[in-house]
Design an enzyme around this catalytic site. Structure first.
Site, PDB file in Angstrom:
ATOM      1  N   HIS A 102      20.074  50.459  22.440  1.00 16.97           N
ATOM      2  CA  HIS A 102      21.391  50.744  21.726  1.00 16.97           C
ATOM      3  C   HIS A 102      22.551  50.897  22.728  1.00 16.97           C
ATOM      4  CE1 HIS A 102      19.435  51.416  17.872  1.00 16.97           C
ATOM      5  NE2 HIS A 102      18.687  52.288  18.142  1.00 16.97           N
ATOM      6  N   ASP A 107      12.229  46.468  17.279  1.00 19.11           N
ATOM      7  CA  ASP A 107      12.356  47.886  16.821  1.00 19.11           C
ATOM      8  C   ASP A 107      12.843  48.071  15.373  1.00 19.11           C
ATOM      9  OD1 ASP A 107      12.887  51.018  18.513  1.00 19.11           O
ATOM     10  OD2 ASP A 107      14.453  50.500  16.878  1.00 19.11           O
TER      11      ASP A 107
HETATM   12  N1  Q9C Z   1      20.318  60.374  10.549  1.00 21.15           N
HETATM   13  C1  Q9C Z   1      15.611  53.886  18.829  1.00 21.15           C
HETATM   14  O1  Q9C Z   1      15.058  53.894  17.988  1.00 21.15           O
HETATM   15  N2  Q9C Z   1      19.234  58.791  14.937  1.00 21.15           N
HETATM   16  N3  Q9C Z   1      16.879  54.997  18.485  1.00 21.15           N
HETATM   17  C2  Q9C Z   1      19.722  58.509  13.640  1.00 21.15           C
HETATM   18  C3  Q9C Z   1      20.077  59.347  11.290  1.00 21.15           C
HETATM   19  C4  Q9C Z   1      19.553  58.031  16.094  1.00 21.15           C
HETATM   20  C5  Q9C Z   1      16.813  55.395  17.212  1.00 21.15           C
HETATM   21  C6  Q9C Z   1      20.128  59.678  12.763  1.00 21.15           C
HETATM   22  C7  Q9C Z   1      18.302  57.056  15.885  1.00 21.15           C
HETATM   23  C8  Q9C Z   1      18.216  56.316  17.134  1.00 21.15           C
HETATM   24  C9  Q9C Z   1      15.732  53.459  20.376  1.00 21.15           C
HETATM   25 ZN    ZN Z   2      14.451  52.639  16.779  1.00 23.26          ZN
END
Ligand code: Q9C
Ligand code: ZN
Length: 336
Positions: free
Chosen positions: A154, A190
């Site tokens: 990200h 992912d």
């Molecule tokens: N309410 C990876 O899997 N939070 N990142 C989402 C939703 C962030 C995931 C919140 C999720 C990031 C590397």
């Molecule tokens: Zn993820």
């Protein structure tokens, strides 16, 4: 399979995140890495490739910010982890701002990615772990696994988000490209769209990016990963996004994977950087696919059948108790 991990990655340990409007325990916890490490045996430590391969992907002003942000937060007499509360959505540009709150917003896109005291060390060694695995592939290993954590996909050239600070897969892919190992393709499996990786390469035609992920109409990161994002300029046609609905099971997943693999093959890739998240697992606490533990071996084997030298870069996966088993199953599909 040869695998890599560095103890210093554990220094990154944020206390909490802002999730659905409340403070919750940090999902991307250090125990994730411990659980994977236990399941895959004894990974070798990272080598230090220094800042140059990181600077080849990330802007110098962003790196200076990331290194100094927690100390600046403390100097402003704040407690715990540094986190933004305002973002320059309109006309974001390279302003040179002093106040830590302004800098945090300038260089991030969400409030689920705090900067803790050990964040720079953890992210730096996570990137070095990716480079070490990539280097093993350049030296002749067919596959190598980088137990990266914090994850990276990200993070863009000058921003953090989604638990990511340095884009490990992009750093590895750019390093492979610079070493003349190209054409390089990145496949991102992912659960979430790899918006940072896409952003870094979307205007380039020399690195292909393909991602299979939850439809951003329903899932984080919402603004990127839609099927009509196919690259721009020189990179027109070198980005492939395959959004999938919540509830996706192995059969539909494999059909999407076959499309992505065929495109990577047709494009003429000679080396693969694989962003692997185990958050497609049915039991993942923040995700909504229905991939089962045994399915991960099937997915791994399908990717291995592409026959490309592959650096596997760990991304997400938050069912901590099942995580190591799921990763080990995935790696077992590569049979080396
Ligand atoms: N309410 C990876 O899997 N939070 N990142 C989402 C939703 C962030 C995931 C919140 C999720 C990031 C590397
Ligand atoms: Zn993820």
């Amino acid at each position: 399979m040869i695998s890599f991990f560095d103890e210093r990655q554990l220094r990154h340990a944020p206390l909490r995140e802002l999730h659905n409007g409340a403070w919750t325990p940090y999902a991307e916890c250090a125990d994730r890495a411990r659980n994977i490490r236990e399941a895959i045996g004894t990974p070798a430590p990272a080598r230090d490739f220094g800042m140059a391969p990181i600077e080849a992907v990330h802007d110098a002003d962003y790196l200076a910010f990331l290194k100094g942000a927690h100390a600046a937060w403390r100097a402003a007499l704040r407690e715990d982890d540094a986190i933004a509360y305002t973002w320059p959505v309109v006309r974001r540009r390279k302003l040179s701002l002093d106040r830590i709150d302004a800098r945090l917003g300038q260089y991030s896109f969400d409030a689920s990615t705090p900067i803790a005291e050990g964040t720079w060390d953890g992210a730096y060694w996570s990137a070095q772990t990716a480079l070490t695995a990539l280097d093993a592939v350049l030296a002749g290993a067919r596959t190598a696994f980088a137990l990266c954590r914090p994850p990276g996909h990200h993070a863009g050239a000058d921003y953090l988000g989604g638990y990511c600070y340095l884009n490990n897969a992009a750093i590895a892919a750019q390093h492979a490209h610079a070493a003349g190992a190209g054409p390089v393709a990145i496949l991102d499996v992912d659960y979430h769209h790899g918006n940072g990786t896409q952003d870094i390469f979307e205007a380039r035609g020399d690195i292909f990016f393909a991602s299979i992920h939850a439809n951003p109409a329903t899932d984080y990161p919402y603004y990127w990963g839609h099927a009509d994002e196919t690259g721009s300029g020189d990179g027109d046609g070198a980005t492939l996004n395959i959004p999938m609905p919540r509830g996706t099971r192995i059969d539909a997943y494999l059909a999407a994977l076959d499309i992505a693999l065929a495109r990577i093959n047709d494009w003429g890739a000679r080396l693969l950087v694989l962003s692997f998240g185990a958050d497609t697992f049915s039991g993942d606490p923040i995700s909504h696919f229905a991939i089962e533990t045994e399915d991960f071996a099937t997915i791994g084997a399908r990717i291995a059948a592409l026959g490309l030298p592959t650096a596997i870069i760990m991304e997400g996966g938050y069912a901590v108790g099942d995580l190591g088993g799921n990763v080990a199953r995935f790696l077992s599909g590569f049979q080396d």
